[in-house]
Write a protein that holds these residues in place. Sequence first.
Motif, PDB file in Angstrom:
ATOM      1  N   GLY A 160       0.793  -1.228   0.000  1.00 11.62           N
ATOM      2  CA  GLY A 160       0.000   0.000   0.000  1.00 11.62           C
ATOM      3  C   GLY A 160       0.820   1.270   0.000  1.00 11.62           C
ATOM      4  O   GLY A 160       0.383   2.291  -0.542  1.00 11.62           O
ATOM      5  N   LEU A 161       2.009   1.238   0.591  1.00 14.47           N
ATOM      6  CA  LEU A 161       2.809   2.463   0.731  1.00 14.47           C
ATOM      7  C   LEU A 161       3.925   2.587  -0.299  1.00 14.47           C
ATOM      8  O   LEU A 161       4.315   3.704  -0.651  1.00 14.47           O
ATOM      9  CB  LEU A 161       3.419   2.523   2.131  1.00 14.47           C
ATOM     10  N   VAL A 162       4.473   1.472  -0.747  1.00 15.96           N
ATOM     11  CA  VAL A 162       5.674   1.497  -1.598  1.00 15.96           C
ATOM     12  C   VAL A 162       5.266   1.539  -3.067  1.00 15.96           C
ATOM     13  O   VAL A 162       4.350   0.829  -3.493  1.00 15.96           O
ATOM     14  CB  VAL A 162       6.557   0.265  -1.304  1.00 15.96           C
ATOM     15  N   ARG A 163       5.992   2.344  -3.842  1.00 17.29           N
ATOM     16  CA  ARG A 163       5.724   2.455  -5.266  1.00 17.29           C
ATOM     17  C   ARG A 163       6.931   1.972  -6.076  1.00 17.29           C
ATOM     18  O   ARG A 163       8.002   1.719  -5.539  1.00 17.29           O
ATOM     19  CB  ARG A 163       5.343   3.885  -5.618  1.00 17.29           C
ATOM     20  N   ALA A 164       6.753   1.888  -7.394  1.00 17.76           N
ATOM     21  CA  ALA A 164       7.685   1.157  -8.263  1.00 17.76           C
ATOM     22  C   ALA A 164       9.127   1.636  -8.170  1.00 17.76           C
ATOM     23  O   ALA A 164      10.059   0.829  -8.276  1.00 17.76           O
ATOM     24  CB  ALA A 164       7.211   1.221  -9.704  1.00 17.76           C
ATOM     25  N   ASP A 165       9.349   2.936  -7.965  1.00 14.32           N
ATOM     26  CA  ASP A 165      10.712   3.457  -7.927  1.00 14.32           C
ATOM     27  C   ASP A 165      11.279   3.556  -6.519  1.00 14.32           C
ATOM     28  O   ASP A 165      12.431   3.964  -6.333  1.00 14.32           O
ATOM     29  CB  ASP A 165      10.763   4.830  -8.601  1.00 14.32           C
ATOM     30  N   ASP A 166      10.488   3.197  -5.522  1.00 14.44           N
ATOM     31  CA  ASP A 166      10.951   3.214  -4.138  1.00 14.44           C
ATOM     32  C   ASP A 166      11.827   1.994  -3.848  1.00 14.44           C
ATOM     33  O   ASP A 166      11.951   1.084  -4.668  1.00 14.44           O
ATOM     34  CB  ASP A 166       9.753   3.222  -3.177  1.00 14.44           C
ATOM     35  N   HIS A 167      12.388   1.991  -2.650  1.00 16.87           N
ATOM     36  CA  HIS A 167      13.270   0.902  -2.218  1.00 16.87           C
ATOM     37  C   HIS A 167      12.719   0.266  -0.944  1.00 16.87           C
ATOM     38  O   HIS A 167      12.224   0.965  -0.053  1.00 16.87           O
ATOM     39  CB  HIS A 167      14.679   1.426  -1.934  1.00 16.87           C
ATOM     40  N   VAL A 168      12.829  -1.050  -0.864  1.00 19.51           N
ATOM     41  CA  VAL A 168      12.532  -1.768   0.372  1.00 19.51           C
ATOM     42  C   VAL A 168      13.795  -2.504   0.790  1.00 19.51           C
ATOM     43  O   VAL A 168      14.362  -3.282   0.025  1.00 19.51           O
ATOM     44  CB  VAL A 168      11.382  -2.773   0.200  1.00 19.51           C
ATOM     45  N   LEU A 169      14.231  -2.240   2.003  1.00 17.12           N
ATOM     46  CA  LEU A 169      15.432  -2.861   2.565  1.00 17.12           C
ATOM     47  C   LEU A 169      14.960  -3.716   3.733  1.00 17.12           C
ATOM     48  O   LEU A 169      14.393  -3.192   4.696  1.00 17.12           O
ATOM     49  CB  LEU A 169      16.396  -1.766   3.021  1.00 17.12           C
ATOM     50  N   MET A 170      15.168  -5.027   3.649  1.00 16.30           N
ATOM     51  CA  MET A 170      14.626  -5.890   4.696  1.00 16.30           C
ATOM     52  C   MET A 170      15.611  -6.943   5.158  1.00 16.30           C
ATOM     53  O   MET A 170      16.486  -7.373   4.400  1.00 16.30           O
ATOM     54  CB  MET A 170      13.341  -6.564   4.219  1.00 16.30           C
ATOM     55  N   ASP A 171      15.457  -7.323   6.408  1.00 14.00           N
ATOM     56  CA  ASP A 171      16.204  -8.449   6.953  1.00 14.00           C
ATOM     57  C   ASP A 171      15.927  -9.662   6.085  1.00 14.00           C
ATOM     58  O   ASP A 171      14.787  -9.938   5.698  1.00 14.00           O
ATOM     59  CB  ASP A 171      15.760  -8.703   8.398  1.00 14.00           C
ATOM     60  N   GLU A 172      16.960 -10.426   5.781  1.00 18.05           N
ATOM     61  CA  GLU A 172      16.812 -11.559   4.876  1.00 18.05           C
ATOM     62  C   GLU A 172      15.851 -12.625   5.396  1.00 18.05           C
ATOM     63  O   GLU A 172      15.357 -13.457   4.634  1.00 18.05           O
ATOM     64  CB  GLU A 172      18.176 -12.202   4.613  1.00 18.05           C
TER      65      GLU A 172
END
Length: 456
Positions: free
Chosen positions: A152-164
């Motif tokens: 809902g919040l993230v869009r195509a050019d954004d970045h998601v950085l997550m614990d593996e």
Amino acid sequence: MDDRERDADAHRALVGSMKEFAHLAGSDLLARIDPFFAWQQSRRDMSLWSYGKVSQSSPRAECAARYDDGTSFAGVNLATQDYLGLASHPAILDAARRAMYAHGVHSGGSGVLLGRTRFGTDLEAALCDYLHMEHAVLFPTGWGAWYGVVQGLVRADDHVLMDERAHACLQQGAHAATRHVHRVRHLDTAAVEQKLAAIRAGDTHNAILVVTESLFSMDSDTPDIAALQALCDDYRATLLVDVAHDLGAVGDDGRGFVGRQGMLGRVDLLMGSFSKTFASNGGFVLTHSRGVKEYLMMFASTHIFSNALSPVQAAVVGAALDVVRSPAGAAMRHALAARATQLRAALSAAGLICMGDRSPIVPVAFADEALARLTTRALPAHGVVANLVEYPGVPRGMARLRLQLMAAHSPRQIRRASEGLVAAYRAAVAERDSYPSIVAPAVAGADGPAGENASC
């Protein structure tokens, strides 16, 4: 059957992995599943398929269940996500009954239409008060909350950085939202900073969402939440913390590791599930921004396009939260912590590896799926009900028993369960070693590469 045939059948059932069937090829969408089912049946033939168990009694400290082949068994229950044992608590059952007669059993619609009820809005306010946030969005499942907040919040050019090792729904939500998904080594705060710096060096215009869990359910460990929030502040990123497994069950006040680390009200976004401690399905997202709440209600697909949490579920969670916040809830958490300490000590003394730190979850590590499957098969004969987790729940070669405790477990039950687990393990080692083609170390440590999907 001669020894070679016996060994071949055992090898097929003990060594193969679901990873082999994760990516299917062939033009017939349904027929190409046949090899997976044949492998699954080979495990059933040796009583090594432990998934799809059916509960035949309420999920108390001891329970009865059956496998999907109809075989029944019973024992000390270390397989239920009901950490405080509230699923059968009189106050919870009474709340469900009263809500059912007042509002029926169905929410009647989406949360943006007429699906919300007074029980839901009361619960939103109580959650915000408990966790020092200002606005809440409720979802019909925890999975929906986790997937929906990222999508809902993230869009195509954004970045998601997550614990593996973040939950599969978080990873799937991220991949559904953007092509820029960055996975970092488990609990490695320095790696998070390096990745944030690298992203910001090349992209100052798009958003970054950093995702972690306050208690990782497959490893029973926790990140430095304060350090992650500070990094997010420094690099204009947003921190999202999943509190599903520790909220209500950990800490003197039940506020989990966010509370223990002094981060109440200081994390950008919190999300969680009601299915671990709060005796219901459902999930939530908490924020300080009404704008974020309203946006998620309209743009999180699992909210707007799903029926809202039912009045019975919302009332049950509200009643469970009342217990969690009471002196009785504190006593339950004290008993739960004592049982976790007892079980870890007993298993460790017998040479088994208990991963992570003390929590309601005690993961017992194995180096190979063969030994884990044989141990799991032997558990019912020793009076233990427990869950095997292997790929895709964890990376291949990192199978484990995920033992989940309840405040209602007695010291005697934990002693019986630990003795049963040790006996099952030793029987499994002897059987595994009787197959010439199956050679593997007996027990694995907690380190290893992450899988494509993470914890359930």
